[in-house]
Design a protein around this motif. Sequence first.
Motif, PDB file in Angstrom:
ATOM      1  N   SER A 651      47.583 -39.438  -3.200  1.00 39.21           N
ATOM      2  CA  SER A 651      47.951 -38.812  -4.030  1.00 39.21           C
ATOM      3  C   SER A 651      47.649 -37.642  -3.498  1.00 39.21           C
ATOM      4  O   SER A 651      47.100 -37.114  -2.436  1.00 39.21           O
ATOM      5  CB  SER A 651      47.408 -38.653  -5.189  1.00 39.21           C
ATOM      6  OG  SER A 651      45.553 -38.191  -5.271  1.00 39.21           O
ATOM      7  N   PRO A 652      48.466 -36.960  -4.140  1.00 35.56           N
ATOM      8  CA  PRO A 652      48.494 -34.633  -3.317  1.00 35.56           C
ATOM      9  C   PRO A 652      47.061 -34.332  -3.737  1.00 35.56           C
ATOM     10  O   PRO A 652      46.199 -33.613  -3.011  1.00 35.56           O
ATOM     11  CB  PRO A 652      49.502 -34.198  -4.420  1.00 35.56           C
ATOM     12  CG  PRO A 652      50.130 -35.587  -5.002  1.00 35.56           C
ATOM     13  CD  PRO A 652      49.416 -36.563  -4.774  1.00 35.56           C
ATOM     14  N   SER A 653      46.301 -35.025  -4.747  1.00 35.60           N
ATOM     15  CA  SER A 653      44.401 -34.303  -4.578  1.00 35.60           C
ATOM     16  C   SER A 653      44.151 -34.691  -4.723  1.00 35.60           C
ATOM     17  O   SER A 653      43.191 -33.682  -3.883  1.00 35.60           O
ATOM     18  CB  SER A 653      44.789 -34.684  -6.842  1.00 35.60           C
ATOM     19  OG  SER A 653      44.586 -36.081  -6.928  1.00 35.60           O
ATOM     20  N   GLN A 654      43.656 -36.334  -3.453  1.00 32.68           N
ATOM     21  CA  GLN A 654      42.602 -36.703  -2.522  1.00 32.68           C
ATOM     22  C   GLN A 654      43.041 -36.051  -1.472  1.00 32.68           C
ATOM     23  O   GLN A 654      42.172 -35.501  -0.960  1.00 32.68           O
ATOM     24  CB  GLN A 654      43.787 -37.989  -2.645  1.00 32.68           C
ATOM     25  CG  GLN A 654      42.973 -38.425  -3.484  1.00 32.68           C
ATOM     26  CD  GLN A 654      43.622 -40.223  -3.622  1.00 32.68           C
ATOM     27  OE1 GLN A 654      44.133 -40.394  -3.127  1.00 32.68           O
ATOM     28  NE2 GLN A 654      42.048 -40.774  -2.977  1.00 32.68           N
ATOM     29  N   LEU A 655      44.334 -35.267  -1.346  1.00 36.76           N
ATOM     30  CA  LEU A 655      44.763 -35.093   0.411  1.00 36.76           C
ATOM     31  C   LEU A 655      43.906 -33.309  -0.002  1.00 36.76           C
ATOM     32  O   LEU A 655      43.547 -32.335   1.081  1.00 36.76           O
ATOM     33  CB  LEU A 655      46.020 -34.032   0.496  1.00 36.76           C
ATOM     34  CG  LEU A 655      46.574 -35.635   0.853  1.00 36.76           C
ATOM     35  CD1 LEU A 655      48.514 -35.754   1.329  1.00 36.76           C
ATOM     36  CD2 LEU A 655      46.371 -36.602   2.508  1.00 36.76           C
ATOM     37  N   THR A 656      43.980 -32.856  -1.233  1.00 35.53           N
ATOM     38  CA  THR A 656      43.682 -30.697  -1.357  1.00 35.53           C
ATOM     39  C   THR A 656      41.785 -30.985  -1.204  1.00 35.53           C
ATOM     40  O   THR A 656      41.360 -30.263  -1.172  1.00 35.53           O
ATOM     41  CB  THR A 656      43.791 -30.255  -2.637  1.00 35.53           C
ATOM     42  OG1 THR A 656      43.795 -31.282  -3.547  1.00 35.53           O
ATOM     43  CG2 THR A 656      45.389 -30.197  -3.055  1.00 35.53           C
ATOM     44  N   ASP A 657      41.194 -32.445  -1.132  1.00 33.01           N
ATOM     45  CA  ASP A 657      39.638 -32.106  -0.622  1.00 33.01           C
ATOM     46  C   ASP A 657      39.306 -32.097   0.837  1.00 33.01           C
ATOM     47  O   ASP A 657      39.580 -33.134   1.257  1.00 33.01           O
ATOM     48  CB  ASP A 657      39.261 -33.717  -2.076  1.00 33.01           C
ATOM     49  CG  ASP A 657      37.787 -33.899  -1.185  1.00 33.01           C
ATOM     50  OD1 ASP A 657      37.396 -32.652  -0.924  1.00 33.01           O
ATOM     51  OD2 ASP A 657      37.177 -34.818  -2.011  1.00 33.01           O
ATOM     52  N   ALA A 658      38.794 -30.915   1.242  1.00 34.19           N
ATOM     53  CA  ALA A 658      38.429 -30.917   2.795  1.00 34.19           C
ATOM     54  C   ALA A 658      37.713 -31.967   3.026  1.00 34.19           C
ATOM     55  O   ALA A 658      38.299 -32.288   4.327  1.00 34.19           O
ATOM     56  CB  ALA A 658      37.672 -29.781   2.717  1.00 34.19           C
ATOM     57  N   SER A 659      36.613 -32.720   2.490  1.00 35.51           N
ATOM     58  CA  SER A 659      36.407 -33.997   2.729  1.00 35.51           C
ATOM     59  C   SER A 659      36.553 -35.007   3.253  1.00 35.51           C
ATOM     60  O   SER A 659      36.343 -35.868   3.439  1.00 35.51           O
ATOM     61  CB  SER A 659      35.028 -33.910   2.496  1.00 35.51           C
ATOM     62  OG  SER A 659      35.396 -33.886   0.958  1.00 35.51           O
ATOM     63  N   PHE A 660      38.180 -35.495   2.582  1.00 33.20           N
ATOM     64  CA  PHE A 660      38.741 -36.225   2.104  1.00 33.20           C
ATOM     65  C   PHE A 660      38.848 -37.020   3.705  1.00 33.20           C
ATOM     66  O   PHE A 660      38.911 -38.378   3.386  1.00 33.20           O
ATOM     67  CB  PHE A 660      40.058 -35.892   1.743  1.00 33.20           C
ATOM     68  CG  PHE A 660      41.268 -37.732   1.282  1.00 33.20           C
ATOM     69  CD1 PHE A 660      40.905 -38.566   0.519  1.00 33.20           C
ATOM     70  CD2 PHE A 660      42.051 -37.764   2.204  1.00 33.20           C
ATOM     71  CE1 PHE A 660      41.271 -39.565   0.693  1.00 33.20           C
ATOM     72  CE2 PHE A 660      42.558 -39.168   2.244  1.00 33.20           C
ATOM     73  CZ  PHE A 660      42.613 -39.882   1.656  1.00 33.20           C
ATOM     74  N   SER A 661      39.144 -36.954   4.699  1.00 30.72           N
ATOM     75  CA  SER A 661      39.548 -37.040   6.046  1.00 30.72           C
ATOM     76  C   SER A 661      38.171 -37.801   6.037  1.00 30.72           C
ATOM     77  O   SER A 661      38.184 -39.187   6.592  1.00 30.72           O
ATOM     78  CB  SER A 661      40.409 -36.775   7.243  1.00 30.72           C
ATOM     79  OG  SER A 661      38.989 -35.262   6.767  1.00 30.72           O
ATOM     80  N   GLY A 662      37.151 -37.074   6.535  1.00 28.47           N
ATOM     81  CA  GLY A 662      36.041 -37.733   6.710  1.00 28.47           C
ATOM     82  C   GLY A 662      35.390 -38.862   6.540  1.00 28.47           C
ATOM     83  O   GLY A 662      34.692 -39.522   6.983  1.00 28.47           O
ATOM     84  N   GLN A 663      35.954 -38.365   4.872  1.00 26.78           N
ATOM     85  CA  GLN A 663      35.357 -39.701   3.819  1.00 26.78           C
ATOM     86  C   GLN A 663      36.303 -40.903   4.588  1.00 26.78           C
ATOM     87  O   GLN A 663      35.341 -42.378   4.041  1.00 26.78           O
ATOM     88  CB  GLN A 663      34.847 -38.996   2.920  1.00 26.78           C
ATOM     89  CG  GLN A 663      33.552 -38.394   2.061  1.00 26.78           C
ATOM     90  CD  GLN A 663      34.403 -37.997   0.637  1.00 26.78           C
ATOM     91  OE1 GLN A 663      34.706 -38.329   0.194  1.00 26.78           O
ATOM     92  NE2 GLN A 663      33.167 -37.167   0.851  1.00 26.78           N
ATOM     93  N   LEU A 664      37.464 -41.069   4.386  1.00 28.07           N
ATOM     94  CA  LEU A 664      38.697 -42.027   5.137  1.00 28.07           C
ATOM     95  C   LEU A 664      37.730 -42.533   5.894  1.00 28.07           C
ATOM     96  O   LEU A 664      37.781 -43.818   6.148  1.00 28.07           O
ATOM     97  CB  LEU A 664      39.850 -41.692   3.897  1.00 28.07           C
ATOM     98  CG  LEU A 664      40.854 -42.994   4.385  1.00 28.07           C
ATOM     99  CD1 LEU A 664      40.870 -44.014   3.573  1.00 28.07           C
ATOM    100  CD2 LEU A 664      42.374 -41.888   5.184  1.00 28.07           C
ATOM    101  N   ILE A 665      38.000 -41.785   6.941  1.00 31.28           N
ATOM    102  CA  ILE A 665      37.692 -42.951   8.454  1.00 31.28           C
ATOM    103  C   ILE A 665      36.573 -43.421   8.032  1.00 31.28           C
ATOM    104  O   ILE A 665      35.883 -44.551   8.832  1.00 31.28           O
ATOM    105  CB  ILE A 665      36.961 -41.587   9.528  1.00 31.28           C
ATOM    106  CG1 ILE A 665      38.895 -41.027   9.348  1.00 31.28           C
ATOM    107  CG2 ILE A 665      37.238 -42.255  10.756  1.00 31.28           C
ATOM    108  CD1 ILE A 665      38.750 -38.994  10.299  1.00 31.28           C
ATOM    109  N   ASP A 666      35.069 -43.099   7.199  1.00 31.24           N
ATOM    110  CA  ASP A 666      33.821 -43.889   6.748  1.00 31.24           C
ATOM    111  C   ASP A 666      33.969 -45.018   6.635  1.00 31.24           C
ATOM    112  O   ASP A 666      33.620 -45.514   6.630  1.00 31.24           O
ATOM    113  CB  ASP A 666      32.879 -42.327   6.467  1.00 31.24           C
ATOM    114  CG  ASP A 666      32.714 -41.440   7.650  1.00 31.24           C
ATOM    115  OD1 ASP A 666      32.283 -41.831   8.691  1.00 31.24           O
ATOM    116  OD2 ASP A 666      31.872 -40.454   7.147  1.00 31.24           O
TER     117      ASP A 666
END
Length: 817
Positions: A651-666
């Motif tokens: 969703s768009p609101s998930q992408l606006t969280d700066a820590s999203f990509s790191g948490q997703l990779i983990d």
Amino acid sequence: MLWRSWAKEERISWAKRGHSRSALILFLIVILVGIEAVRRIQLTKNRSVANQAIALKKLEAEFRDAQRIASDWGWWDDSYAFIEGKNPSFPSQNLATSSLFDQGAAMAIYDAQAQRRALQVGLSSPSRPPDQRLVRCLDSTARTRRQLGLAGIRVICSDETNNLYVGFATPIGTSDNSRSTTATLIFLNPLVEPQFGTHLKEELNRIQAQLQPIPPAGVIATGEPLAALKPKTFGEDGRLIGVKPANSQAEQLRELNHLLLQLTGGGLIALALRLSWKLAERRQRMLLRQKERRATQRIRRSHLALIEILEFKAPQSLPSPDHSPAGQAIEGSTTTGSEPAGHQRVDIQLIANQFEQILGTARDLVMHDALTGLANRRYCIEHLEREIDRLKEEQTLLVLLFIDLDKFKNINDTYGHRIGDQALRKVANQLKALCRQGDFLAHYGGDEFILILNPGDSQNASYEDLAIHAKQVAQRILESFEKSQVDSASPYRLSLSIGITISDPHHFSSEDIIRKADLAMYKAKASQGEHIHLFTAENESNPLSDHRLFTALQQACEASIEPSRPDSFRILFQPIVNAAGEVLAVEALARWDHPDLGEVPPTLFIPVAEHYRIMGRVGWQLIKATLKTFKQLIQALKISPNQLDLAINISPSQLTDASFSGQLIDAIAAQGISCKSINLELTETAIFSSTAAVEINLRNCREAGMRISLDDFGTGFSSMGLLLSVKPDELKIDRSFVMGVLNDSYAEQIVDLLPRLTNSVSMTLVAEGVDTEENFQRLQQMGVARFQGYLFSEPLNIAALVELVGGKRLTIPLPAA
């Protein structure tokens, strides 16, 4: 008197501090001034060096222009023919007629023996011969190039008025470089041209003053050392040109003068302030002493009069019977005699009035919004509760309008908060002008206003009559704003969304009434073209109303944290296949099983989570459930993780969280899945509202190996522009285009172009919503290679999907052609 007393106090004050303390203060001041002087001197040096570097870059640009022009003329067939004696009219027909020399440029052509064959100097005429110093420099440059045997050299010359010319000397040859000579063409251009701006002229004049010929070997140089220009640059008589080091002594002296003036001015201001403070302090002390002296005198007189009364002493002169000592009012008393007592009552009343006025002002400040002047949230709630109590007694329904400015955040972001505040004041004033007598208007907060309508003559009106009246009021507000936008010269445009609630005060609290109006306002925002929505009893009784879904979502998120409680989110997978029916990937689709609400589709609960800003929590629960279920699917199919890709909707609101990509990779690594097997499906809306955090998250996910898929392609804002900015790895054609390929020529042309577009940029193309065999066959003819839809499989759980494709090498049986 005051001046003398102040000077005396200063001397006493310095004496009390002691000479050592005063010397320490002066020493610290000198140290601070010295540090500031050193800082300014260093800053001036750095600025001078930076300015010289900028000027040298501009000089380098002038050299490049001169080299380009010299090369164009030198390596020209006409120039080559002239030096070979085959084009004698070259000086008169080419040089003399060129506009290149209108601003004072010069050009000369020399043969192999450095003998001048042609000369053209701008701004010269038969009555005004060429500048001889410039001509001598041209001649010496030709000899220098011949002696050194260089292919091309830079040159700086001066005319008799000491104006500098920059140029380049190049050999002469044909335009195709097949033949060349040792002849020389030299082009010079004024360093400072009339059409330059003032600032550029100042910079070039400054560097012009710093350029000088380097003294020949054996000659003792005087003045500052010169640094030779690189590449080597030659001047008159073949001497190298150097540049003086950046000299900032004059600027340093000017900075020190400024510092001295600032210190002097600051010292004088500080002295004046201290003098004024001390004089004011002295004046106050003198006034206080005078008051104390007068009070002491009154006390003494009262004391003497009291002693005379107690000792029954007769006064010096016999008083009349009406003026006995006991009947006299003692000076300074406020309790003896009728007049002083009356004066006391007046003073008390005056103080009481002033105190009441102060309390009223304080309450007004607390209860009103400073920006708009309207009642604030606190006052609004208090008034609403009083209105509920009043209407209970009158047996009348309460009508409340919740008014919100559409996209007000965009005004703040685009024009700044000052313009945003002006917009809020404008809206408040316009709403205030539209209110009837008895209506209550409040600024509830941010871009929200509340209007409570006065029942007036409609106290016994029915619910339907009040609804019609409320809608008329709301429509009148919208029409007024639309008219004001047409007449306004403001750069922004305002539009409103209005939610209406009509409530029985016996059954609802102030919080319930505002909540219902807020929900109605968001319904108005979500509707297409309708800016007014009335909250009805059906909305409240609907088990899938926004607020109930919001509450249930919160409970579901809290329950998923506890390992002992079952997860209410269920993940299904829909296969993505090729033309042969081979399953290449699966898209994860969420379902929410609620014990009371039943199965809630994502089209209902995802917008609610976005609206109430809990999509971050809900999204993570869905991602964790998806990865966990996908791992179970891989194990059930008995395949390796890299044999099947997983598409996850973000969703768009998930992408606006700066820590999203790191948490997703983990989270992906925790399940033992490769990031290369993950496709992130994004909508065009999410990417269109891109921010720095969105770009960082997408870049991090790509670097980890994930692929970006643009979902519902063709339904967003600017589809083709997004292809250039985002460069997705995959496009998913929206089902509306897929369904239209058989009967809509527009959709057919769009879909027909997409395979060629994606193939040319190595992009994967998927057609989603393929539900019929006719669509499948037509899409294949157009060149589409991947498909998703109910023709192949509906979204399935693990067991059903394994039964469909298990043991068949991940292949789905296709319908017979």
